[in-house]
Design a protein around this motif. Structure first.
Motif, PDB file in Angstrom:
ATOM      1  N   GLY A 125       0.794  -1.223   0.000  1.00 32.18           N
ATOM      2  CA  GLY A 125       0.000   0.000   0.000  1.00 32.18           C
ATOM      3  C   GLY A 125       0.822   1.266   0.000  1.00 32.18           C
ATOM      4  N   ASP A 126       2.082   1.159   0.430  1.00 32.60           N
ATOM      5  CA  ASP A 126       2.973   2.316   0.471  1.00 32.60           C
ATOM      6  C   ASP A 126       3.325   2.727  -0.957  1.00 32.60           C
ATOM      7  N   SER A 127       3.162   4.018  -1.276  1.00 29.76           N
ATOM      8  CA  SER A 127       3.427   4.487  -2.637  1.00 29.76           C
ATOM      9  C   SER A 127       4.884   4.301  -3.046  1.00 29.76           C
ATOM     10  N   ASN A 128       5.779   4.078  -2.081  1.00 33.50           N
ATOM     11  CA  ASN A 128       7.174   3.780  -2.408  1.00 33.50           C
ATOM     12  C   ASN A 128       7.314   2.426  -3.092  1.00 33.50           C
ATOM     13  N   PHE A 129       6.352   1.533  -2.838  1.00 28.81           N
ATOM     14  CA  PHE A 129       6.524   0.143  -3.271  1.00 28.81           C
ATOM     15  C   PHE A 129       5.392  -0.384  -4.154  1.00 28.81           C
ATOM     16  N   ASN A 130       4.479   0.483  -4.589  1.00 28.13           N
ATOM     17  CA  ASN A 130       3.395  -0.022  -5.441  1.00 28.13           C
ATOM     18  C   ASN A 130       3.364   0.655  -6.804  1.00 28.13           C
ATOM     19  N   GLY A 131       4.521   1.077  -7.279  1.00 29.64           N
ATOM     20  CA  GLY A 131       4.583   1.675  -8.610  1.00 29.64           C
ATOM     21  C   GLY A 131       4.211   0.708  -9.716  1.00 29.64           C
ATOM     22  N   ASP A 132       4.307  -0.608  -9.421  1.00 28.21           N
ATOM     23  CA  ASP A 132       3.930  -1.619 -10.411  1.00 28.21           C
ATOM     24  C   ASP A 132       2.576  -2.251 -10.081  1.00 28.21           C
ATOM     25  N   LEU A 133       1.745  -1.530  -9.317  1.00 28.44           N
ATOM     26  CA  LEU A 133       0.420  -2.052  -8.964  1.00 28.44           C
ATOM     27  C   LEU A 133      -0.380  -2.405 -10.205  1.00 28.44           C
TER      28      LEU A 133
ATOM     29  N   LYS B  47       2.829 -21.940 -31.425  1.00 31.50           N
ATOM     30  CA  LYS B  47       2.040 -21.995 -32.658  1.00 31.50           C
ATOM     31  C   LYS B  47       0.996 -20.875 -32.733  1.00 31.50           C
ATOM     32  N   ALA B  48       0.774 -20.204 -31.610  1.00 32.17           N
ATOM     33  CA  ALA B  48      -0.213 -19.109 -31.581  1.00 32.17           C
ATOM     34  C   ALA B  48       0.354 -17.969 -30.743  1.00 32.17           C
ATOM     35  N   PRO B  49       1.330 -17.241 -31.274  1.00 35.01           N
ATOM     36  CA  PRO B  49       1.997 -16.176 -30.506  1.00 35.01           C
ATOM     37  C   PRO B  49       1.019 -15.094 -30.044  1.00 35.01           C
ATOM     38  N   PHE B  50       1.290 -14.576 -28.850  1.00 36.41           N
ATOM     39  CA  PHE B  50       0.466 -13.508 -28.285  1.00 36.41           C
ATOM     40  C   PHE B  50       1.312 -12.735 -27.287  1.00 36.41           C
ATOM     41  N   ALA B  51       1.229 -11.411 -27.326  1.00 37.03           N
ATOM     42  CA  ALA B  51       1.937 -10.559 -26.366  1.00 37.03           C
ATOM     43  C   ALA B  51       0.935  -9.597 -25.754  1.00 37.03           C
ATOM     44  N   LEU B  52       0.669  -9.745 -24.449  1.00 40.07           N
ATOM     45  CA  LEU B  52      -0.300  -8.877 -23.778  1.00 40.07           C
ATOM     46  C   LEU B  52       0.191  -7.432 -23.786  1.00 40.07           C
ATOM     47  N   LYS B  53      -0.716  -6.517 -24.025  1.00 38.06           N
ATOM     48  CA  LYS B  53      -0.373  -5.095 -23.950  1.00 38.06           C
ATOM     49  C   LYS B  53      -0.014  -4.761 -22.511  1.00 38.06           C
ATOM     50  N   LYS B  54       1.190  -4.231 -22.311  1.00 37.56           N
ATOM     51  CA  LYS B  54       1.665  -3.981 -20.955  1.00 37.56           C
ATOM     52  C   LYS B  54       0.915  -2.823 -20.306  1.00 37.56           C
ATOM     53  N   PRO B  55       0.544  -2.975 -19.033  1.00 40.81           N
ATOM     54  CA  PRO B  55      -0.068  -1.851 -18.314  1.00 40.81           C
ATOM     55  C   PRO B  55       0.961  -0.733 -18.127  1.00 40.81           C
ATOM     56  N   LYS B  56       0.463   0.462 -17.868  1.00 40.09           N
ATOM     57  CA  LYS B  56       1.343   1.612 -17.669  1.00 40.09           C
ATOM     58  C   LYS B  56       1.831   1.648 -16.225  1.00 40.09           C
ATOM     59  N   LEU B  57       3.143   1.829 -16.053  1.00 36.91           N
ATOM     60  CA  LEU B  57       3.729   1.920 -14.715  1.00 36.91           C
ATOM     61  C   LEU B  57       3.604   3.343 -14.180  1.00 36.91           C
ATOM     62  N   ALA B  58       3.606   3.472 -12.850  1.00 39.29           N
ATOM     63  CA  ALA B  58       3.567   4.798 -12.234  1.00 39.29           C
ATOM     64  C   ALA B  58       4.866   5.548 -12.517  1.00 39.29           C
ATOM     65  N   GLN B  59       4.781   6.867 -12.506  1.00 39.36           N
ATOM     66  CA  GLN B  59       5.958   7.696 -12.777  1.00 39.36           C
ATOM     67  C   GLN B  59       6.922   7.645 -11.597  1.00 39.36           C
ATOM     68  N   GLN B  60       8.208   7.495 -11.898  1.00 40.33           N
ATOM     69  CA  GLN B  60       9.236   7.539 -10.856  1.00 40.33           C
ATOM     70  C   GLN B  60       9.421   8.978 -10.389  1.00 40.33           C
ATOM     71  N   LEU B  61       9.772   9.145  -9.113  1.00 41.79           N
ATOM     72  CA  LEU B  61       9.726  10.475  -8.513  1.00 41.79           C
ATOM     73  C   LEU B  61      11.062  11.005  -8.012  1.00 41.79           C
ATOM     74  N   ILE B  62      12.017  10.141  -7.728  1.00 47.45           N
ATOM     75  CA  ILE B  62      13.208  10.618  -7.036  1.00 47.45           C
ATOM     76  C   ILE B  62      14.449   9.886  -7.532  1.00 47.45           C
ATOM     77  N   THR B  63      15.563  10.600  -7.561  1.00 49.57           N
ATOM     78  CA  THR B  63      16.825  10.029  -8.026  1.00 49.57           C
ATOM     79  C   THR B  63      17.908  10.272  -6.979  1.00 49.57           C
TER      80      THR B  63
END
Length: 689
Positions: free
Chosen positions: A82-90, A384-400
């Motif tokens: 639940g912490d926004s530090n760790f759910n950027g890939d929610l 024999k039936a290739p498929f690539a799921l459209k990737k969800p959008k990740l949250a924006q990174q905030l700090i360096t």
């Protein structure tokens, strides 16, 4: 398999940090026999928080996975941080779920971070059941928490269980559908009873409102309700299920996870109301193609998390989207175009993995060990039936932050250790700054970076220091400079060096970049040497003139020069160009530019004044604000140097209730007092070198 899949549930526990999701997961696993005893976060004994950093922090830093059976039906559970530090890939974790149990704290109700989590659930278009947790706590206010679901999140809540008592006297719930009371015993079990007389008058109108809300989701049913004034229990349940699947209704359960109160009721709601994998809409691929969520379709699995296990090595966690997955099979990684061998199918229960001997179909959360090429975000499928799921959008990174070794010379060890974390955490980015040569790590917040560094230290035995990264200032010209000569002449015995050029220099509009104009006529500089002058100017501009930062947005016109048949060379003219550039900067004047960020902050209304005042103290310019449902969103332009450590400051200022996003906007001239400090620091560093 289809009959089993109809009753299978795959869902994610979602909510803001501290609302008790992991305790709810613990309660559910205990009630289904998945674990033998209830663990506690404070004691570091929960099944799903097992990483040393999670035990130390008393909170989730990565999703936890579990499976269990409820009334003989298979359930797969994802406990999201639940912490926004760790759910950027929610968004990746929600892509693996068919539904959500949305956890609300009975003490705090809906907070800004709750709104953010709900927006993610809405973006994933997932049906949800809400669970108001911590009814046993001091200051627990059921009605306030329940009302906030509608008023702050804009959802249509349908109360399934009404609490009997609160805080230390929370002793049971009223089953609103069955219109009967359930009284908890000391072990979390329940016994049926009559609705207590002191709340009977409250329950009647609330039950009527519940039935009306359900009926309103079905036009035909609403007409019948208005005509006859009553509906059968089966009609109510059927309409409720349809309203949940259409995401029009959100059923609400209540409980106290730490006291094991409300678990069976929540499990029943999950089973009765959340969708099965067969209800999931067709999956959409990167190329727009669709793959039905059916066991009869070709196999496809989406990798939504990678974990590191001290014994099994890399673990690849994926959701079966379609088809059937069997042990000892081969799948195609559609992103890499390479085959991967599937040995065992592992089912996770916290840190433990159990081999599945049976094939697994849509909705299953499966873990594979030691895949060679597969990364988070990849799709494994039938070759024999290739498929690539459209990737969800990740949250924006905030700090360096900049990384440095505790011992000089260990830079490569630091880089290598952090690079190994990138496979399991797609919200981390590792890079090198060409200007400063710093190793830079970018993530979701200060805690995210610090925990990642601690992980790297523990696993790979390398001491890492975190430093605030250098602000990428820029330099630009104040005015024009004409007829500037750059002349390089050196005689060393034998062949000498000679290059001579004349230039005009002038500033360009912001973001226009660098422009070099060749205006040589009559061969005063041979054609082969003109690019060398250009290169000398560009290399010098990259090193800056004032403070070592790149000089940008200027135009150079090379209009004259001279050469020597023997001593002239590309190197000589490159040096001549560099000398001309420095002289031109001295004559035209140079000013320092600082990067300005667009910062968007969301805080409860009562913190608005404090936050605006703080932004102003950081030299920020507030662009505007907007308040909705008790939360104010403030947008401002703030110099990057003032918000490098904004995340912990905002958390402290708002008691953890503020969130923000930040992105680069533009460059502005640096105030003289700030510029003087930056230039002085540059000169000091040069002197030390």
């Amino acid at each position: 398999m289809s009959d089993a899949l109809k009753n299978q549930r795959t869902y994610a526990l979602v909510g803001h940090g501290g609302c008790g999701k992991t305790s709810v997961a613990e309660m559910l696993l205990f009630n289904t026999g998945g674990i033998a005893r209830l663990g506690k976060i404070e004691e570091g004994t929960t099944a799903l928080d097992f990483e040393p950093e999670e035990i130390k922090r008393r909170g989730s830093i990565q999703p936890g996975f579990a499976h269990y059976k409820w009334n003989k039906n298979q359930h797969f559970l994802i406990d999201t941080p639940g912490d926004s530090n760790f759910n950027g890939d929610l968004s990746y974790q929600l892509a693996a779920a068919d539904g959500v149990v949305f956890v609300i704290d009975a003490v705090d109700g809906v907070k800004p971070l709750t709104r953010k989590a709900w927006k993610d659930v809405q973006a994933a278009q997932l049906p949800a059941v809400a669970f108001i947790n911590k009814m046993d706590r001091d200051r627990a206010e059921f009605q306030t928490a329940f009302d906030s679901l509608k008023n702050s999140l804009g959802i249509k809540p349908v109360l399934l269980y009404y609490p009997i008592g609160a805080r230390e006297s929370f002793k049971g719930v009223v089953d609103m559908l069955e219109n009967t009371a359930l009284i908890f015993d000391d072990k979390g079990g329940v016994s049926k009873a009559d609705i207590p007389a002191d709340i009977a008058d409250e329950v009647g109108p609330i039950r009527e409102a519940m039935i009306e809300n359900i009926a309103e989701s079905d036009e035909t049913l609403m007409e019948k309700y208005l005509e006859e004034g009553a509906l059968s229990l089966e009609e109510i349940k059927s309409a409720l299920k349809a309203g949940v699947l259409s995401r029009e209704l959100v059923p609400v359960c209540v409980g106290a996870a730490l006291e094991n109160k409300g678990g069976p009721q929540l499990l029943d709601a999950v089973q009765a109301l959340l969708p099965s994998p067969l209800d999931h809409p067709a999956w959409v691929g990167e190329d727009g193609s669709e793959r039905p969520s059916s066991p009869d379709a070709p196999a496809a699995c989406f990798v939504f998390k990678t974990l590191a296990d001290p014994f099994a090595g890399q673990l690849t966690v994926m959701r079966v989207l379609s088809g059937t997955l069997s042990p000892d099979s081969t799948l195609l990684n559609s992103a890499k175009g390479e085959k991967e061998r599937v040995a065992q199918l592992l089912l996770m229960q916290g840190k433990d993995q159990t081999p599945s001997k049976e094939p697994l179909g849509p909705g299953a959360i499966v873990t594979l060990a030691k895949l060679k090429l597969t990364k988070t975000g990849d799709t494994l499928c039938d070759e024999k039936a290739p498929f690539a799921l459209k990737k969800p959008k990740l949250a924006q990174q905030l700090i360096t932050y900049a990384l440095a070794p505790a011992e000089k010379g260990d830079e490569d060890k630091v880089y290598s250790a952090m690079a190994k974390l990138l496979d399991e955490d797609v919200t981390l980015t590792l890079s090198r700054d060409e200007e400063s040569a710093d190793i830079l790590i970018t993530g979701m917040g200060q805690n995210h970076i610090e925990v990642s560094a601690d992980r790297a230290k523990r696993r790979y035995k390398v001491d890492i220091l975190l430093k605030t990264p250098k602000v990428p200032y820029r330099e630009t010209l104040k005015g024009k400079a004409s007829e500037i000569q750059g002349r390089h002449k050196k005689q060393t015995g034998g062949r000498g060096q000679f290059g001579d050029c004349w230039i005009h220099i002038e500033p360009q509009p912001r973001n226009a970049g660098y422009e070099f104009v060749d205006a040589i006529v009559g061969g005063s500089i041979p054609r082969q040497y003109i690019p060398a002058v250009d290169k000398g100017i560009q290399e010098s501009s990259a090193r800056g003139y004032l403070a070592g930062f790149q000089l940008i947005d200027f135009k150079v016109t090379l209009y004259d020069g001279s050469y020597h048949n023997v001593d002239s060379s590309e190197m000589a003219f490159k040096i001549a160009g560099s000398l001309a550039f420095k002289k031109a900067c001295e004559k035209a004047g140079v000013k320092l530019l600082e990067p300005i960020m667009t910062v968007t902050v969301a805080v409860p209304d009562n913190y608005m004044g404090d936050v605006i005042g703080d932004l102003s103290s950081r030299r920020g310019k507030v662009l505007g604000s907007d308040s909705q449902a008790g939360v104010t969103e403030i947008k401002a332009h703030v110099p990057m140097s003032e918000v490098l450590k904004y995340a912990p400051d905002l958390r402290s200022m708002t008691g953890g209730q503020g969130t923000f996003t930040m992105e680069f906007s533009h460059y502005e001239e640096c105030p003289p007092q700030i510029a003087e400090k930056v230039i002085a620091e540059h000169k000091k560093n040069q002197a030390e070198e």
